[in-house]
Design a protein around this motif. Structure first.
Motif, PDB file in Angstrom:
ATOM      1  N   VAL A 158       0.840  -1.207   0.000  1.00 14.58           N
ATOM      2  CA  VAL A 158       0.000   0.000   0.000  1.00 14.58           C
ATOM      3  C   VAL A 158       0.866   1.244   0.000  1.00 14.58           C
ATOM      4  O   VAL A 158       0.593   2.213  -0.724  1.00 14.58           O
ATOM      5  CB  VAL A 158      -0.959  -0.011   1.217  1.00 14.58           C
ATOM      6  N   LYS A 161       2.172   1.741  -3.571  1.00 14.29           N
ATOM      7  CA  LYS A 161       1.201   1.902  -4.653  1.00 14.29           C
ATOM      8  C   LYS A 161       0.338   3.157  -4.537  1.00 14.29           C
ATOM      9  O   LYS A 161      -0.255   3.593  -5.528  1.00 14.29           O
ATOM     10  CB  LYS A 161       0.284   0.680  -4.721  1.00 14.29           C
ATOM     11  N   VAL A 162       0.245   3.737  -3.335  1.00 15.44           N
ATOM     12  CA  VAL A 162      -0.607   4.907  -3.129  1.00 15.44           C
ATOM     13  C   VAL A 162       0.255   6.149  -2.982  1.00 15.44           C
ATOM     14  O   VAL A 162       1.249   6.149  -2.251  1.00 15.44           O
ATOM     15  CB  VAL A 162      -1.499   4.715  -1.887  1.00 15.44           C
ATOM     16  N   PHE A 179      -7.925   2.076  -3.728  1.00 16.11           N
ATOM     17  CA  PHE A 179      -7.333   1.056  -4.585  1.00 16.11           C
ATOM     18  C   PHE A 179      -7.456   1.445  -6.056  1.00 16.11           C
ATOM     19  O   PHE A 179      -6.530   1.236  -6.853  1.00 16.11           O
ATOM     20  CB  PHE A 179      -8.023  -0.282  -4.344  1.00 16.11           C
ATOM     21  N   THR A 180      -8.569   2.052  -6.409  1.00 13.82           N
ATOM     22  CA  THR A 180      -8.814   2.435  -7.798  1.00 13.82           C
ATOM     23  C   THR A 180      -8.045   3.689  -8.192  1.00 13.82           C
ATOM     24  O   THR A 180      -7.430   3.754  -9.256  1.00 13.82           O
ATOM     25  CB  THR A 180     -10.316   2.673  -8.022  1.00 13.82           C
ATOM     26  N   GLU A 181      -8.049   4.684  -7.309  1.00 20.34           N
ATOM     27  CA  GLU A 181      -7.445   5.969  -7.627  1.00 20.34           C
ATOM     28  C   GLU A 181      -5.944   6.015  -7.335  1.00 20.34           C
ATOM     29  O   GLU A 181      -5.233   6.849  -7.897  1.00 20.34           O
ATOM     30  CB  GLU A 181      -8.160   7.071  -6.837  1.00 20.34           C
ATOM     31  N   ARG A 182      -5.486   5.190  -6.415  1.00 19.07           N
ATOM     32  CA  ARG A 182      -4.069   5.115  -6.032  1.00 19.07           C
ATOM     33  C   ARG A 182      -3.531   6.440  -5.500  1.00 19.07           C
ATOM     34  O   ARG A 182      -2.355   6.764  -5.672  1.00 19.07           O
ATOM     35  CB  ARG A 182      -3.201   4.621  -7.203  1.00 19.07           C
ATOM     36  N   TYR A 189      -4.559   5.432   3.264  1.00 23.56           N
ATOM     37  CA  TYR A 189      -3.540   4.382   3.280  1.00 23.56           C
ATOM     38  C   TYR A 189      -3.944   3.282   4.267  1.00 23.56           C
ATOM     39  O   TYR A 189      -3.877   2.090   3.949  1.00 23.56           O
ATOM     40  CB  TYR A 189      -2.190   4.950   3.726  1.00 23.56           C
TER      41      TYR A 189
END
Length: 319
Positions: A158, A161-162, A179-182, A189
């Motif tokens: 996480v 990726k974010v 998860f979709t927008e990151r 988070y």
């Protein structure tokens, strides 16, 4: 090591409004508190200030305006008059001064062996849609060794990726949105990491508290922080998907299923934020402040609160 934390939060209320504040330190820190940990509520009318009655909690008394919620967090409720309201307080806590421990060999219990009170932290909650992440979590982490290895891998995934961006904060953002927008802020988070952990049968709960720049580079204006905990080896262990390197000086205030359970303030009516100040830092025995390390990192201020309007919609500022 001594950690001093302080806050000054002010609102304007168009009309008398019931409020709940979760601004005390967590009861588990009672033996470590060296000073303070009291909430002062004031009504501000021009140059005049007057105290708003708040009952302090005593274990031998019936709590009138102060209580512990279903998660054991210390809460204060009061009726705030219309106009300006100031919530303020300080605390000094004695801590070991150690960074977050790395429990590399911590084991994960089978679901059937978990304590009953821990099971709720495997379930879906307001911001953590466990029911939507089963195949995703299994594909990403299902092959890994259970326990600390898998829990820390989720945290680090996480973190990588974010992207942090305060301007993307919104009170309705869920784990699936992240998860979709990151992209997101501290609480986003943690919500995503909590959800992925629960999908792998690792109990995970959301935590709010203080995390100052103690023995770390200065990162900008202070604020409340969010992290999470996983239940391994029969106890709760600190995880932080936003700051995934071990940190010093975390001061626990409240824990719950997600951010909806631990709002710093909740107003049952319109409350307009007019001032927000929070800081947490190391002090010496004589009260001298120990400065942060050199270096700056741009960071926008954040607020954790819940503002319930007449329609019952939950709004708020988010980490």
């Amino acid at each position: 090591m001594l950690v001093k934390s302080e806050y000054d939060i002010q609102f304007h209320l168009p009309m008398p409004t019931p409020m709940v504040a979760m601004l005390h330190l967590h009861p588990s820190l009672k033996s470590q508190v060296r000073a303070g940990n009291e909430l002062k509520v004031e009504h501000i009318n021009g140059e005049t200030k007057s105290d708003v009655p708040v009952s302090e909690y005593h274990e031998t008394d019936v709590p009138v305006l102060e209580y512990h919620d279903v998660f054991g967090n210390r809460c204060t409720r009061f009726m705030a008059p219309a106009g300006g309201i100031r919530l303020s307080g300080t605390s000094v806590v004695e801590m070991e001064g150690l960074a977050d421990p790395i429990n590399a060999y911590a084991q994960q219990a089978a679901v059937e062996d978990l304590p009953s009170e821990v099971l709720q932290f495997l379930l879906a909650s307001r911001y953590c849609e466990v029911d939507k992440f089963g195949p995703i979590a299994q594909d990403l982490f299902g092959w890994m060794t259970p326990g600390w290895t898998k829990a820390s891998a989720i945290r680090d995934w996480v973190h990588e990726k974010v992207m942090f961006n305060y301007k993307t904060a919104r009170p309705t953002k869920t784990a699936m949105d992240v998860f979709t927008e990151r992209v997101g802020v501290c609480r986003d988070y943690q919500h995503l990491a909590i959800t992925l952990s629960r999908c792998q049968n690792i109990p995970a709960r959301y935590v709010t508290g203080y995390l100052g720049d103690i023995r770390a580079p200065f990162s900008g204006p202070g604020d409340f922080s969010a992290w999470y905990e996983v239940f391994l080896d029969g106890r709760w262990m600190t995880m932080d998907a936003r700051h995934n390197e071990p940190r010093i000086g975390r001061v626990l205030m409240a824990a719950g299923r997600d951010a909806a359970d631990v709002a710093i303030t909740t107003s049952f009516g319109n409350a307009i934020l007019t001032n927000f100040y929070v800081d947490s830092y190391e002090v010496l025995e004589d009260g001298t402040t120990v400065p942060s390390l050199p270096g700056t990192i741009a960071q926008e201020p954040i607020v954790t609160s819940s503002n319930r309007g007449s329609a019952g919609a939950v709004q708020g500022f988010s980490e």
